[in-house]
Write a protein that holds these residues in place. Structure first.
Motif, PDB file in Angstrom:
ATOM      1  N   LEU A   1      13.546  74.857  33.270  1.00 26.97           N
ATOM      2  CA  LEU A   1      13.836  75.998  34.141  1.00 26.97           C
ATOM      3  C   LEU A   1      14.156  77.224  33.298  1.00 26.97           C
ATOM      4  O   LEU A   1      13.829  78.349  33.680  1.00 26.97           O
ATOM      5  CB  LEU A   1      14.995  75.662  35.083  1.00 26.97           C
ATOM      6  CG  LEU A   1      14.777  74.496  36.053  1.00 26.97           C
ATOM      7  CD1 LEU A   1      15.892  74.461  37.093  1.00 26.97           C
ATOM      8  CD2 LEU A   1      13.424  74.566  36.745  1.00 26.97           C
TER       9      LEU A   1
ATOM     10  N   VAL B   1      14.656  80.714  39.757  1.00 24.84           N
ATOM     11  CA  VAL B   1      15.276  79.791  38.804  1.00 24.84           C
ATOM     12  C   VAL B   1      16.712  80.211  38.487  1.00 24.84           C
ATOM     13  O   VAL B   1      17.597  79.364  38.345  1.00 24.84           O
ATOM     14  CB  VAL B   1      14.394  79.721  37.541  1.00 24.84           C
ATOM     15  CG1 VAL B   1      15.139  79.073  36.402  1.00 24.84           C
ATOM     16  CG2 VAL B   1      13.126  78.945  37.854  1.00 24.84           C
TER      17      VAL B   1
ATOM     18  N   ARG C   1      20.071  74.614  33.122  1.00 29.76           N
ATOM     19  CA  ARG C   1      18.676  75.085  33.158  1.00 29.76           C
ATOM     20  C   ARG C   1      17.964  74.877  31.827  1.00 29.76           C
ATOM     21  O   ARG C   1      16.737  74.813  31.779  1.00 29.76           O
ATOM     22  CB  ARG C   1      18.628  76.563  33.570  1.00 29.76           C
ATOM     23  CG  ARG C   1      19.107  76.810  34.990  1.00 29.76           C
ATOM     24  CD  ARG C   1      18.644  78.147  35.514  1.00 29.76           C
ATOM     25  NE  ARG C   1      19.231  79.287  34.847  1.00 29.76           N
ATOM     26  CZ  ARG C   1      20.334  79.930  35.238  1.00 29.76           C
ATOM     27  NH1 ARG C   1      20.995  79.505  36.310  1.00 29.76           N
ATOM     28  NH2 ARG C   1      20.781  80.985  34.573  1.00 29.76           N
TER      29      ARG C   1
ATOM     30  N   VAL D   1      10.732  71.685  35.630  1.00 32.00           N
ATOM     31  CA  VAL D   1       9.947  72.003  36.832  1.00 32.00           C
ATOM     32  C   VAL D   1       9.610  70.718  37.587  1.00 32.00           C
ATOM     33  O   VAL D   1       9.811  70.616  38.808  1.00 32.00           O
ATOM     34  CB  VAL D   1       8.653  72.742  36.430  1.00 32.00           C
ATOM     35  CG1 VAL D   1       7.705  72.880  37.612  1.00 32.00           C
ATOM     36  CG2 VAL D   1       8.985  74.107  35.827  1.00 32.00           C
TER      37      VAL D   1
ATOM     38  N   ASN E   1      12.629  69.172  39.289  1.00 29.59           N
ATOM     39  CA  ASN E   1      13.116  69.895  40.467  1.00 29.59           C
ATOM     40  C   ASN E   1      12.373  69.485  41.740  1.00 29.59           C
ATOM     41  O   ASN E   1      12.925  69.574  42.842  1.00 29.59           O
ATOM     42  CB  ASN E   1      13.020  71.413  40.238  1.00 29.59           C
ATOM     43  CG  ASN E   1      13.877  72.196  41.208  1.00 29.59           C
ATOM     44  OD1 ASN E   1      13.407  72.647  42.248  1.00 29.59           O
ATOM     45  ND2 ASN E   1      15.164  72.335  40.892  1.00 29.59           N
TER      46      ASN E   1
ATOM     47  N   LEU F   1      13.557  75.432  43.442  1.00 33.99           N
ATOM     48  CA  LEU F   1      12.236  75.771  42.906  1.00 33.99           C
ATOM     49  C   LEU F   1      11.145  75.074  43.726  1.00 33.99           C
ATOM     50  O   LEU F   1      10.087  75.652  43.984  1.00 33.99           O
ATOM     51  CB  LEU F   1      12.139  75.375  41.422  1.00 33.99           C
ATOM     52  CG  LEU F   1      10.789  75.649  40.767  1.00 33.99           C
ATOM     53  CD1 LEU F   1      10.428  77.136  40.816  1.00 33.99           C
ATOM     54  CD2 LEU F   1      10.784  75.155  39.313  1.00 33.99           C
TER      55      LEU F   1
END
Lengths: 168, 264
Positions: free
Chosen positions: B71, B87, B96, B101, B104, B114
């Protein structure tokens, strides 16, 4: 349960330790490398008291399986001072009474280091965002934010002075 | 109990391990809290850290995010202006750095903002298992697909058409009360296309078909959005949790829909 040798550079020094599958970076730092600065608070990634830098970026070390970081560079609060001389962020925390019980302080300082490396002149709001993952249950946030802003100012002043001397 | 952490060097090795029953982790920010706190059955993890799945490719209007892209990488990529803000609304900086990605997409609500944005962007994923690879939409992915998500692809929205609001208890680092992500196109003052996804108001990301139907063909006004909010109340399934009650989420959902779509 398989053991694995993990090689890491911690505060600039090559280190190796044996990791079980459930050994987190935090556990390795504290119990195998004797670095007690990073704290175990929630073990959920929510309190930030275990924050260290992994390859230069801040991470909650309680959520990092040690086996996954072979070859990485780790920076902890123990690596910041030069001998007995505290670095800018540490000194600003002392000067500004930005520690109360001190439990959150190493994580706060490492989050501040990560912020200042990316942004040498942050606003108070950017500091708030940068430490939003670090919980201070003494709730002394205002002096912490002030100390980080002060550390940034001192660092910029020193960089400015060095630049002047270099061009003299 | 964690019995092994595999760190394979490529995707095919990771897929074999997953087919054998191991659990994939990107940053581990959803799985490790569970393992740290609760007794679990013997569990093997597969870290994607060395699989080469981290990276952002922009080719014209097409964006491809490797599943292990963090992220933080998305947050700091200037080519992804719409997603930078999405984000930044998720967790905190030291989370993060780790969270990915791909991870998430499987974060349990009221997390996974996201994924909400990616449903609104009509993103597609490549899912690889030991029989081959296939492409499907983020919306179709479900909670536990068999295999490994390797990439997420979407078309960059036209400037100004992507909308996003996340309402939370605190300004930073708090789970969603209501998350609204949408792409809305207009022509001559009339909505010609709308794709609306909601987070925080159901057990999974909700594609708000009734909201979309109430928007298309109408001018994007307060009245239209109010009607869309009323329509949307029928398709949300909010729950009580530590952040808010289901009643509260239902009550404020139309307000945040309006803020997302009209900016006020």
């Amino acid at each position: 349960m398989p053991l694995r040798i993990v090689n890491v550079k911690v505060n600039g020094v090559d280190q190796a330790f044996m990791a079980k599958p459930d050994t987190t970076l935090l556990l390795a730092l504290r119990e195998q490398l004797g670095l007690m600065g990073a704290k175990r608070g929630c073990a959920q990634g929510a309190c930030g008291s275990c924050t260290v830098l992994l390859d230069g970026a801040p991470v909650v070390s309680c959520l990092v399986p040690a086996a996954t970081i072979d070859g990485a560079a780790v920076a902890t609060v123990e690596g910041l001072a030069d001998g007995q001389e505290l670095n800018d962020v540490q000194q600003a925390f002392v000067d500004g009474f930005a520690t109360q019980c001190g439990f959150c302080t190493p994580g706060m300082i490492m989050s501040a280091e990560a912020l200042l490396a990316r942004n040498p002149d942050p606003t108070a709001d950017e500091v708030n965002e940068a430490i939003s993952g670090n919980v201070c249950r003494c709730t002394g946030y205002a002096p912490i934010v002030s100390a980080i802003l002060e550390a940034a100012r001192r660092r910029r002043d020193r960089a400015g002075t060095a630049e002047q001397e270099a061009t003299r | 109990m964690l019995t092994e952490v595999h760190v394979p060097d490529d995707v095919s090795a990771a897929v074999r391990l997953i087919a054998g029953g191991a659990t994939a982790i990107g940053g581990g920010t959803s799985v490790l809290p569970w393992l740290n706190d609760y007794a679990s059955p013997p569990t093997e993890l597969v870290s994607l850290r060395r699989t080469g799945l981290a990276g952002i490719r922009v080719d014209g209007q097409t964006v491809e995010l490797g599943a292990a892209t963090t992220l933080a990488q998305v947050e700091h990529d200037e080519r992804l202006a719409d997603l930078n803000a999405v984000v930044r609304s998720i967790a905190s900086t030291p989370v993060r750095t780790l969270a990915t990605v791909g991870g998430n997409l499987f974060a349990r609500q009221p997390h996974g903002d996201l994924a909400v944005a990616l449903v609104a962007l009509d993103a597609r994923v490549t899912l690889v298992d030991d029989t081959g690879s296939r492409e499907l939409s983020v919306e179709e992915l479900g909670d536990q697909p068999s295999g490994l998500v390797t990439t997420v692809t979407f078309e960059r929205p036209q400037p100004g058409t992507f909308k996003y609001v996340k309402a939370a208890r605190r300004r930073y680092n708090s789970a969603s009360l209501v998350t609204v992500a949408a792409t809305v196109t207009e022509s001559d003052g009339i909505v010609t296309g709308a794709r609306v996804a909601l987070g925080g108001v159901g057990p999974r990301v909700i594609r708000a078909h009734a909201v979309e139907a109430a928007l298309v063909g109408q001018p994007l006004t307060v009245e239209t959005v109010r009607a869309a909010g009323e329509a949307g109340r029928g398709e949300i399934e909010p729950a009580d949790d530590a952040y808010a009650s289901a009643w509260y989420r239902t009550r404020v959902f139309p307000v945040h829909l309006r803020r997302a779509l009209l900016g006020r």
